[in-house]
Design an enzyme around this catalytic site. Structure first.
Site, mmCIF file in Angstrom:
data_model
loop_
_atom_site.group_PDB
_atom_site.id
_atom_site.type_symbol
_atom_site.label_atom_id
_atom_site.label_comp_id
_atom_site.label_asym_id
_atom_site.label_seq_id
_atom_site.Cartn_x
_atom_site.Cartn_y
_atom_site.Cartn_z
ATOM 1 C CB CYS A 1 1.092 5.847 11.429
ATOM 2 S SG CYS A 1 1.531 7.434 10.902
ATOM 3 C CB CYS B 1 7.334 -2.870 16.020
ATOM 4 S SG CYS B 1 8.987 -2.447 15.443
ATOM 5 C CD GLU C 1 -2.921 -1.261 2.260
ATOM 6 O OE1 GLU C 1 -4.082 -1.601 1.985
ATOM 7 O OE2 GLU C 1 -2.549 -1.012 3.408
ATOM 8 C CB CYS D 1 7.972 -5.283 8.528
ATOM 9 S SG CYS D 1 9.463 -4.651 9.353
ATOM 10 C CB CYS E 1 3.023 7.269 3.323
ATOM 11 S SG CYS E 1 3.614 6.111 4.537
ATOM 12 C CB CYS F 1 3.862 -2.218 13.663
ATOM 13 S SG CYS F 1 3.938 -2.010 11.875
HETATM 14 N N1 SAH Z 1 9.751 0.507 9.497
HETATM 15 C C1 SAH Z 1 9.920 1.898 9.614
HETATM 16 C C2 SAH Z 1 8.947 2.707 8.783
HETATM 17 C C3 SAH Z 1 7.504 2.254 8.711
HETATM 18 S S1 SAH Z 1 6.464 2.530 10.048
HETATM 19 C C4 SAH Z 1 9.867 2.318 11.065
HETATM 20 O O1 SAH Z 1 9.506 1.507 11.901
HETATM 21 O O2 SAH Z 1 10.249 3.448 11.349
HETATM 22 C C5 SAH Z 1 6.197 4.304 10.140
HETATM 23 C C6 SAH Z 1 5.892 4.777 11.562
HETATM 24 O O3 SAH Z 1 4.605 4.328 12.022
HETATM 25 C C7 SAH Z 1 6.910 4.240 12.568
HETATM 26 O O4 SAH Z 1 7.303 5.232 13.459
HETATM 27 C C8 SAH Z 1 6.106 3.182 13.267
HETATM 28 O O5 SAH Z 1 6.650 2.866 14.510
HETATM 29 C C9 SAH Z 1 4.744 3.814 13.335
HETATM 30 N N2 SAH Z 1 3.668 2.871 13.642
HETATM 31 C C10 SAH Z 1 3.669 1.539 13.446
HETATM 32 N N3 SAH Z 1 2.506 1.014 13.880
HETATM 33 C C11 SAH Z 1 1.757 2.035 14.350
HETATM 34 C C12 SAH Z 1 0.437 2.124 14.903
HETATM 35 N N4 SAH Z 1 -0.332 1.061 15.014
HETATM 36 N N5 SAH Z 1 -0.027 3.337 15.274
HETATM 37 C C13 SAH Z 1 0.760 4.440 15.106
HETATM 38 N N6 SAH Z 1 2.000 4.412 14.584
HETATM 39 C C14 SAH Z 1 2.494 3.219 14.207
HETATM 40 FE FE1 SF4 Z 2 8.549 -3.036 10.715
HETATM 41 FE FE2 SF4 Z 2 6.296 -1.960 11.671
HETATM 42 FE FE3 SF4 Z 2 8.480 -2.138 13.216
HETATM 43 FE FE4 SF4 Z 2 8.446 -0.393 11.189
HETATM 44 S S1 SF4 Z 2 7.118 -0.338 12.995
HETATM 45 S S2 SF4 Z 2 10.119 -1.809 11.741
HETATM 46 S S3 SF4 Z 2 7.224 -1.548 9.680
HETATM 47 S S4 SF4 Z 2 7.308 -3.853 12.362
#
Ligand code: SAH
Ligand code: SF4
Length: 379
Positions: free
Chosen positions: A356, A115, A91, A111, A104, A118
């Site tokens: 996000c 995390c 996406e 991934c 974006c 996420c």
């Molecule tokens: N992998 C990279 C970029 C993609 S995520 C990273 O982790 O930085 C982009 C941003 O969205 C990151 O700061 C991530 O931590 C945040 N993010 C992920 N899941 C989220 C959620 N459920 N609600 C708000 N922000 C989130």
């Molecule tokens: Fe991967 Fe989501 Fe962690 Fe970014 S926030 S590194 S996309 S698992």
């Protein structure tokens, strides 16, 4: 086998032209046709000799991911699902604002870094995106926004709401953030080659300040990015100490906070902006207390930075709640009183799951994570 010209930056395209017996300046023409004018058919490239066009249509292609769906949210945020083959989809999200339009962009199918908050991380990992699939997102967005400028009718359930927004017409992509699905620095070579194209005057011509890589903190790759293509940097911090960050961002066990901050400081010696943006997702009762805020202030004392607080966007089965507006305000005030610049990210496009952390696409997980999660769910 045909070669996909969308996989090449300017240098690689020049080398390719030489390889097929063409003058190097053809590369510049091709770049402009493909990326600036958004053409994917050699027939339309009118200033290329007919013989060259014919040759290219045999040996090369401009292979783009296919658009599977195109949704517009009530606030004008637009999300595309692009097919990248074998049942996988990624996406991209366009976020129109008063003075800019931000795309974006995704870097991987899923991934692997998992995390805990996420949605992409929960889905597991299939593969890295190719350069063509990364830059193809920008290609599509530019073309789609040209064809259907913001504010004009579009075949979508939300069309009425969309039209009623008083937004500028013809807004284009002025900024790119590598904040879609995936960890960009885990797919280093393809991401930096795509960045080359974003910055190239014959392609998208964006300045380094307007292209941001967001990373969860892969230190060796961060150092390589500084040397190879230092664009603006965002780092997903999310916790003020290792004990908590280990839980939320598991890669922290390998690259702990102190070392990450040192890498950020090194990065700033080459970065186009003189600060790092720290992203901090606000999770109710997890990382959002006043004590966490004070600890954070102490932690970043020596690192020129700004904070971007991201209210958690929920998704089915996440197990977290968004911090209250009041908690976010208090947290922000502690940081601001310490002299830090703080913004609270506006939640955009959450009615179409474009906010996000909500990007899910279609990921055929190749890790065992999906199985593990299912096993946990039935325990
Ligand atoms: N992998 C990279 C970029 C993609 S995520 C990273 O982790 O930085 C982009 C941003 O969205 C990151 O700061 C991530 O931590 C945040 N993010 C992920 N899941 C989220 C959620 N459920 N609600 C708000 N922000 C989130
Ligand atoms: Fe991967 Fe989501 Fe962690 Fe970014 S926030 S590194 S996309 S698992």
């Amino acid at each position: 086998m045909t070669v996909n010209l969308l996989d090449f930056n300017a240098k690689q395209l020049t080398d390719y032209c030489t390889e097929i017996g063409e003058k190097p300046f053809r590369a510049k023409q091709l770049l402009r046709w493909i990326h600036q004018f958004g053409k994917a058919d050699f027939v339309e490239m009118s200033d290329l000799a007919k013989g060259l066009r014919e040759k290219l249509s045999v040996v090369a292609e401009i292979g783009l991911p296919e658009v599977m769906s195109d949704h517009v949210a009530a606030d004008g945020t637009r999300k595309w699902l692009l097919s990248v083959g074998s049942g996988n989809g990624i996406e991209s999200v366009f976020i129109p604002e008063a003075n800019r339009g931000t795309l974006c962009v995704s870097s991987q199918v899923g991934c692997a870094l998992a995390c805990t908050f996420c949605s992409t991380g929960k889905q597991g990992f299939n593969r890295n995106l190719t350069v063509a699939e990364i830059i193809g997102q920008l290609w599509w967005a530019n073309n789609a926004l040209k064809v259907t400028p913001v504010g004009e009718p579009i075949l979508n359930d939300n069309a009425q709401i969309y039209q009623s927004q008083s937004v500028d017409k013809n807004r284009v992509v002025s900024n790119v953030v590598m904040m879609g699905m995936g960890e960009p620095l885990s797919n280093f070579e393809n991401v930096v080659t795509a960045l080359d194209l974003m910055l190239d005057d014959n392609a998208y011509g964006l300045s380094r300040r307007k292209v941001t890589v967001s990373t969860s903190g892969l230190i060796p790759a961060l150092d390589r990015l500084r040397e190879r293509c230092p664009v603006a940097l965002a780092v997903s911090l999310h916790a003020p100490n290792d004990a908590l960050r280990d839980q939320l961002v598991p890669i922290n066990k390998k690259y702990p906070i102190k070392e990450l901050l040192a890498a950020c400081q090194r990065y700033l010696t080459a970065a186009p902006r003189d600060f790092v943006t720290f992203e901090y997702v606000m999770l109710d009762g997890v990382n959002d207390s006043v004590e966490h805020a004070y600890e954070l202030v102490e932690l970043v004392r020596d690192t020129p930075c700004k904070f971007n607080l991201i209210p958690f966007n929920s998704f089915p089965g996440s197990g977290y709640q968004r911090s209250s507006t009041e908690a976010i305000r208090i947290f922000r005030d502690v940081l601001m009183q310490a002299g830090l610049i703080v913004t609270v990210r506006k939640t955009r496009g959450d009615d179409i799951a474009a906010a996000c952390g909500q990007l899910a696409g279609q990921v055929l997980d190749k890790t065992r994570r999906t199985k593990q999660l299912m096993a946990e769910a039935v325990k």
